[in-house]
Design an enzyme around this catalytic site. Structure first.
Site, PDB file in Angstrom:
ATOM      1  CG  ASN A  21      -1.964  -1.056   1.157  1.00  0.00           C
ATOM      2  OD1 ASN A  21      -2.791  -1.089   0.257  1.00  0.00           O
ATOM      3  ND2 ASN A  21      -1.907  -1.976   2.105  1.00  0.00           N
ATOM      4  CB  SER A  62       4.712   9.336   9.374  1.00  0.00           C
ATOM      5  OG  SER A  62       4.491   9.053  10.736  1.00  0.00           O
ATOM      6  CE1 TYR A  92       2.328   4.998   8.210  1.00  0.00           C
ATOM      7  CE2 TYR A  92       3.242   5.767  10.298  1.00  0.00           C
ATOM      8  CZ  TYR A  92       2.510   6.009   9.145  1.00  0.00           C
ATOM      9  OH  TYR A  92       1.959   7.249   8.938  1.00  0.00           O
ATOM     10  CE  LYS A 139       3.480   6.823   5.098  1.00  0.00           C
ATOM     11  NZ  LYS A 139       2.490   7.616   4.363  1.00  0.00           N
TER      12      LYS A 139
HETATM   13  N1  NAI Z   1      -3.378  11.132  10.856  1.00  0.00           N
HETATM   14  C1  NAI Z   1      -2.134  11.429  11.250  1.00  0.00           C
HETATM   15  O1  NAI Z   1      -1.930  12.007  12.333  1.00  0.00           O
HETATM   16  C2  NAI Z   1      -0.963  11.097  10.385  1.00  0.00           C
HETATM   17  C3  NAI Z   1      -1.107  10.614   9.094  1.00  0.00           C
HETATM   18  N2  NAI Z   1       0.007  10.379   8.309  1.00  0.00           N
HETATM   19  C4  NAI Z   1      -0.122   9.902   6.939  1.00  0.00           C
HETATM   20  O2  NAI Z   1      -1.168  10.615   6.288  1.00  0.00           O
HETATM   21  C5  NAI Z   1      -1.821   9.758   5.375  1.00  0.00           C
HETATM   22  C6  NAI Z   1      -3.309   9.774   5.678  1.00  0.00           C
HETATM   23  O3  NAI Z   1      -3.486   9.290   6.994  1.00  0.00           O
HETATM   24  P1  NAI Z   1      -4.909   9.311   7.708  1.00  0.00           P
HETATM   25  O4  NAI Z   1      -5.821  10.212   6.976  1.00  0.00           O
HETATM   26  O5  NAI Z   1      -4.673   9.494   9.134  1.00  0.00           O
HETATM   27  O6  NAI Z   1      -5.330   7.794   7.486  1.00  0.00           O
HETATM   28  P2  NAI Z   1      -6.742   7.217   7.087  1.00  0.00           P
HETATM   29  O7  NAI Z   1      -6.651   5.745   7.240  1.00  0.00           O
HETATM   30  O8  NAI Z   1      -7.819   7.961   7.781  1.00  0.00           O
HETATM   31  O9  NAI Z   1      -6.790   7.586   5.529  1.00  0.00           O
HETATM   32  C7  NAI Z   1      -6.014   6.897   4.594  1.00  0.00           C
HETATM   33  C8  NAI Z   1      -6.909   6.614   3.411  1.00  0.00           C
HETATM   34  O10 NAI Z   1      -6.148   5.909   2.408  1.00  0.00           O
HETATM   35  C9  NAI Z   1      -6.938   4.873   1.899  1.00  0.00           C
HETATM   36  N3  NAI Z   1      -6.058   3.821   1.399  1.00  0.00           N
HETATM   37  C10 NAI Z   1      -5.296   2.969   2.117  1.00  0.00           C
HETATM   38  N4  NAI Z   1      -4.647   2.140   1.300  1.00  0.00           N
HETATM   39  C11 NAI Z   1      -5.001   2.478   0.038  1.00  0.00           C
HETATM   40  C12 NAI Z   1      -4.669   1.978  -1.231  1.00  0.00           C
HETATM   41  N5  NAI Z   1      -3.831   0.936  -1.383  1.00  0.00           N
HETATM   42  N6  NAI Z   1      -5.221   2.561  -2.319  1.00  0.00           N
HETATM   43  C13 NAI Z   1      -6.086   3.606  -2.186  1.00  0.00           C
HETATM   44  N7  NAI Z   1      -6.437   4.116  -1.006  1.00  0.00           N
HETATM   45  C14 NAI Z   1      -5.902   3.556   0.095  1.00  0.00           C
HETATM   46  C15 NAI Z   1      -7.804   4.411   3.059  1.00  0.00           C
HETATM   47  O11 NAI Z   1      -8.967   3.743   2.604  1.00  0.00           O
HETATM   48  C16 NAI Z   1      -8.101   5.714   3.766  1.00  0.00           C
HETATM   49  O12 NAI Z   1      -9.284   6.317   3.293  1.00  0.00           O
HETATM   50  C17 NAI Z   1      -1.200   8.385   5.510  1.00  0.00           C
HETATM   51  O13 NAI Z   1      -0.274   8.204   4.456  1.00  0.00           O
HETATM   52  C18 NAI Z   1      -0.480   8.439   6.838  1.00  0.00           C
HETATM   53  O14 NAI Z   1       0.666   7.617   6.823  1.00  0.00           O
HETATM   54  C19 NAI Z   1       1.274  10.618   8.773  1.00  0.00           C
HETATM   55  C20 NAI Z   1       1.464  11.037  10.053  1.00  0.00           C
HETATM   56  C21 NAI Z   1       0.378  11.318  10.957  1.00  0.00           C
HETATM   57  O1  LIG Z   2       2.022   8.450  11.339  1.00  0.00           O
HETATM   58  C1  LIG Z   2       1.152   8.461  12.185  1.00  0.00           C
HETATM   59  O2  LIG Z   2       1.373   9.085  13.364  1.00  0.00           O
HETATM   60  C2  LIG Z   2       0.292   9.513  14.203  1.00  0.00           C
HETATM   61  C3  LIG Z   2       0.851   9.766  15.601  1.00  0.00           C
HETATM   62  O3  LIG Z   2       1.580   8.626  16.014  1.00  0.00           O
HETATM   63  P1  LIG Z   2       1.317   7.840  17.376  1.00  0.00           P
HETATM   64  O4  LIG Z   2       2.269   6.700  17.353  1.00  0.00           O
HETATM   65  O5  LIG Z   2       1.602   8.832  18.465  1.00  0.00           O
HETATM   66  O6  LIG Z   2      -0.117   7.419  17.354  1.00  0.00           O
HETATM   67  C4  LIG Z   2      -0.817   8.467  14.213  1.00  0.00           C
HETATM   68  O7  LIG Z   2      -1.920   8.939  14.972  1.00  0.00           O
HETATM   69  C5  LIG Z   2      -1.236   8.210  12.780  1.00  0.00           C
HETATM   70  O8  LIG Z   2      -2.280   7.257  12.730  1.00  0.00           O
HETATM   71  C6  LIG Z   2      -0.070   7.663  12.009  1.00  0.00           C
HETATM   72  O9  LIG Z   2      -0.428   7.494  10.647  1.00  0.00           O
END
Ligand code: NAI
Ligand SMILES: O=C1O[C@H](COP(=O)(O)O)[C@@H](O)[C@H](O)[C@H]1O
Length: 256
Positions: free
Chosen positions: A84, A109, A145, A149
């Site tokens: 993914n 991340s 993970y 990244k």
């Molecule tokens: N939410 C956070 O605090 C953080 C998020 N990130 C990064 O930001 C990005 C988004 O994260 P979130 O919105 O929190 O996660 P999320 O899980 O809410 O959203 C990710 C979306 O990507 C879609 N997805 C997953 N695999 C897929 C694939 N193979 N093809 C198409 N769609 C796919 C999922 O269905 C989901 O809708 C990720 O890459 C994550 O690693 C990084 C650091 C922190």
């Molecule tokens: O990359 C990510 O980091 C956030 C924060 O990390 P955590 O280990 O403190 O939970 C996480 O919430 C998010 O899902 C992840 O994609």
């Protein structure tokens, strides 16, 4: 006419913050993994980022890509992040280059540098500790993970050097909506508010740069990530700070 931007992972938490904040600013093409519950108010595709034909269709006519789709779990297994996150990013970037996309904004991340915390925690989460990462350090992922990244950042480096596309890797901290994480020092140190998230991505879509790695957090008193590069290269002006929230009125957020 607004600039055409492809947003992958549009149905997720970061995608929601971006669309809530700057949804009216761009001519979006949205990629969802499964059919969204409500009909989006923009062109959209449903499918997997590893589907090369679909990514070619999704990238057609697009100037910039914001790539969020992937497995966001800190404990995601290798097989999942390989497919993914790493392979998916490569397939998407190939399609973007073929389509003439000029800019790639990538959701990296905090976990790309997680092992910098190992010998310094919990002191580095506290305001009297001056240690800061600034994006020039070598990665030290704390899990597979995080490895994925770093691989995404490195793919961006390669595509920038090979094809000249502008690339901004945003090492996102911890995005929550209503308030910063409570009873979680690390989360407060790396909190990213929804409005700062939207603004930061807007700056990444507007600023002139070549290849950047910036930290994506709010201006938290507890921060151990420097915001200097995000400010200098992108013009990021964060408005929020986890220290300004008391912890009352707790709202539970969905976990991944
Ligand atoms: N939410 C956070 O605090 C953080 C998020 N990130 C990064 O930001 C990005 C988004 O994260 P979130 O919105 O929190 O996660 P999320 O899980 O809410 O959203 C990710 C979306 O990507 C879609 N997805 C997953 N695999 C897929 C694939 N193979 N093809 C198409 N769609 C796919 C999922 O269905 C989901 O809708 C990720 O890459 C994550 O690693 C990084 C650091 C922190
Ligand atoms: O990359 C990510 O980091 C956030 C924060 O990390 P955590 O280990 O403190 O939970 C996480 O919430 C998010 O899902 C992840 O994609």
């Amino acid at each position: 006419m607004n600039d055409p931007v492809l947003l992958t992972g549009a149905g997720g938490r970061v995608g929601g913050a971006i669309l809530d904040g700057i949804g009216d600013e761009y001519d979006w093409t949205l990629l969802y993994h499964s059919q969204p519950a409500e009909e989006p108010d923009a062109e959209y595709f449903v499918g997997d980022v590893t589907d090369a034909e679909l990514m070619a269709e999704a990238c057609a006519g697009v100037e910039s890509v914001v790539h969020l789709a992937g497995d966001p779990r800190r404990d995601a297994p290798w097989e999942s992040v390989l497919q993914n996150n790493i392979h998916g990013t490569k397939v998407l970037y190939d399609a973007a280059i073929d389509a003439g996309v000029e800019r790639l904004v990538y959701a990296s991340s905090n976990h790309a540098v997680g092992h910098f915390e190992t010998e310094r925690k919990p002191d580095l989460y506290r305001t009297d500790d001056d240690f800061k990462l600034d994006g020039t350090e070598l990665p030290r992922p704390g899990n597979f993970y995080g490895v994925s990244k770093v691989a995404g950042e490195t793919l961006g480096r390669y595509y920038h050097d090979e094809h000249g596309v502008a690339v901004c890797n945003i090492r996102i901290g911890n995005l929550t909506k209503a308030h910063p994480p409570i009873d979680y020092e690390r989360g407060q140190a790396m909190w990213l508010s929804h409005r700062d998230c939207a603004h930061l991505h807007q700056r990444a879509l507007e600023a002139e740069y070549e290849y950047e790695i910036v930290y994506g957090i709010s201006d938290n008193d507890r921060k151990y990530y420097s915001l200097e590069r995000a400010k200098e290269a992108l013009g990021y002006e964060p408005k929020d700070n986890s220290a300004h929230f008391s912890g009352e009125d707790r709202v539970e957020e969905p976990e991944n």
